[in-house]
Design a protein around this motif. Sequence first.
Motif, PDB file in Angstrom:
ATOM      1  N   ASP A   1       5.599  35.853 -34.126  1.00  0.00           N
ATOM      2  CA  ASP A   1       5.030  36.830 -33.195  1.00  0.00           C
ATOM      3  C   ASP A   1       5.531  36.489 -31.793  1.00  0.00           C
ATOM      4  N   GLY A   2       6.772  36.887 -31.510  1.00  0.00           N
ATOM      5  CA  GLY A   2       7.354  36.629 -30.194  1.00  0.00           C
ATOM      6  C   GLY A   2       7.363  35.155 -29.849  1.00  0.00           C
ATOM      7  N   ASP A   3       6.909  34.855 -28.634  1.00  0.00           N
ATOM      8  CA  ASP A   3       6.903  33.475 -28.147  1.00  0.00           C
ATOM      9  C   ASP A   3       5.536  32.809 -28.277  1.00  0.00           C
ATOM     10  N   ARG A   4       4.604  33.454 -28.951  1.00  0.00           N
ATOM     11  CA  ARG A   4       3.253  32.907 -28.997  1.00  0.00           C
ATOM     12  C   ARG A   4       2.918  32.187 -30.293  1.00  0.00           C
ATOM     13  N   ARG A   5       3.308  32.769 -31.436  1.00  0.00           N
ATOM     14  CA  ARG A   5       2.891  32.191 -32.703  1.00  0.00           C
ATOM     15  C   ARG A   5       4.009  32.249 -33.732  1.00  0.00           C
ATOM     16  N   VAL A   6       4.026  31.204 -34.574  1.00  0.00           N
ATOM     17  CA  VAL A   6       4.867  31.156 -35.764  1.00  0.00           C
ATOM     18  C   VAL A   6       3.965  30.783 -36.928  1.00  0.00           C
ATOM     19  N   TRP A   7       4.167  31.444 -38.058  1.00  0.00           N
ATOM     20  CA  TRP A   7       3.460  31.065 -39.284  1.00  0.00           C
ATOM     21  C   TRP A   7       4.489  30.559 -40.280  1.00  0.00           C
ATOM     22  N   CYS A   8       4.182  29.459 -40.956  1.00  0.00           N
ATOM     23  CA  CYS A   8       5.113  28.861 -41.914  1.00  0.00           C
ATOM     24  C   CYS A   8       4.365  28.506 -43.192  1.00  0.00           C
ATOM     25  N   ARG A   9       4.929  28.914 -44.333  1.00  0.00           N
ATOM     26  CA  ARG A   9       4.281  28.700 -45.631  1.00  0.00           C
ATOM     27  C   ARG A   9       4.795  27.414 -46.281  1.00  0.00           C
ATOM     28  N   VAL A  10       3.922  26.759 -47.040  1.00  0.00           N
ATOM     29  CA  VAL A  10       4.305  25.601 -47.842  1.00  0.00           C
ATOM     30  C   VAL A  10       3.977  25.890 -49.305  1.00  0.00           C
ATOM     31  N   PRO A  11       4.582  25.167 -50.253  1.00  0.00           N
ATOM     32  CA  PRO A  11       4.299  25.430 -51.673  1.00  0.00           C
ATOM     33  C   PRO A  11       2.853  25.119 -52.028  1.00  0.00           C
ATOM     34  N   ASP A  12       2.390  25.713 -53.137  1.00  0.00           N
ATOM     35  CA  ASP A  12       0.995  25.549 -53.533  1.00  0.00           C
ATOM     36  C   ASP A  12       0.637  24.089 -53.787  1.00  0.00           C
ATOM     37  N   ASP A  13       1.509  23.351 -54.447  1.00  0.00           N
ATOM     38  CA  ASP A  13       1.237  21.944 -54.764  1.00  0.00           C
ATOM     39  C   ASP A  13       2.573  21.211 -54.813  1.00  0.00           C
ATOM     40  N   ILE A  14       2.953  20.606 -53.708  1.00  0.00           N
ATOM     41  CA  ILE A  14       4.262  19.962 -53.618  1.00  0.00           C
ATOM     42  C   ILE A  14       4.353  18.748 -54.535  1.00  0.00           C
ATOM     43  N   VAL A  15       3.235  18.070 -54.783  1.00  0.00           N
ATOM     44  CA  VAL A  15       3.278  16.888 -55.650  1.00  0.00           C
ATOM     45  C   VAL A  15       3.632  17.299 -57.074  1.00  0.00           C
TER      46      VAL A  15
END
Length: 267
Positions: free
Chosen positions: A200-214
Amino acid sequence: MTPVTLRSVHDVASLAAVADYFSDVWQTPRTAPPFPAELLHSLVHAGGAVHAAYADGRLAGAAVAVFGPDRQTYSLVAAAERGLGRQVKQAQRAWALERGARTMRWTFDPLVGRNARFNLVKLGAVGTEYLVDFYGPMSDGVNSGDESDRLTVTWDLTAPENREHPDDPDAPYDPDDPAVRGGAPVVATAPDGGPLAHRDGDRRVWCRVPDDIVKLRAADPVLALRWRYAVREVFTGAFAQGFTATGMSRDGWYTLTRTENSEGNAV
């Protein structure tokens, strides 16, 4: 509810039990613990603290902290059974505040979403530094085969204890609402083909991670490493631009934000 007792431990037998506990959590032989009892004893002797949580008389959690410069404390390691993590961290917090500390820092694997939510949302810490392959190769049963990227979090020990959301309470959105991030452009694609990051421009970034990395690391280490590199690229790019990690949704999305100065400019 099972009564829980929390205390700092100093004697050799209790420290040996903590060392064994950490071995079990990180799936290493008890003959090669990640934090040997003699090391824990030395840290306590040097002014650090080993806290232990007991439920029904058995060890159910532990944490280790030491002092750094400028009244900062550093949590070297912490682990606890489900539902006890907050109590263990609050024991560390009380110990540190009694000795004049104002902040505590520690690192964790940024791909472990449940730990991110605990650190950033339940405790109200902020992710302030992304460390690439911080420990180098690791041979324990949890991290083996992956690179050891870590996110440093800084916890304001003087903040209210029950802070549930690190975001501005007056912000006109719910950071857990997928419609909010979904309305922002996708700027990166995840290894599974879905969106990895919105911005969202210069205000926010959203980043996803896997459900269960282990579990993913054990089942498909090549795919797990692709997730590592993808998330690393988003985080290092955002942190270089002044973002910090301030939230984690229930469905595995980080919120990274950049604050504004008094003139309304991003800093």
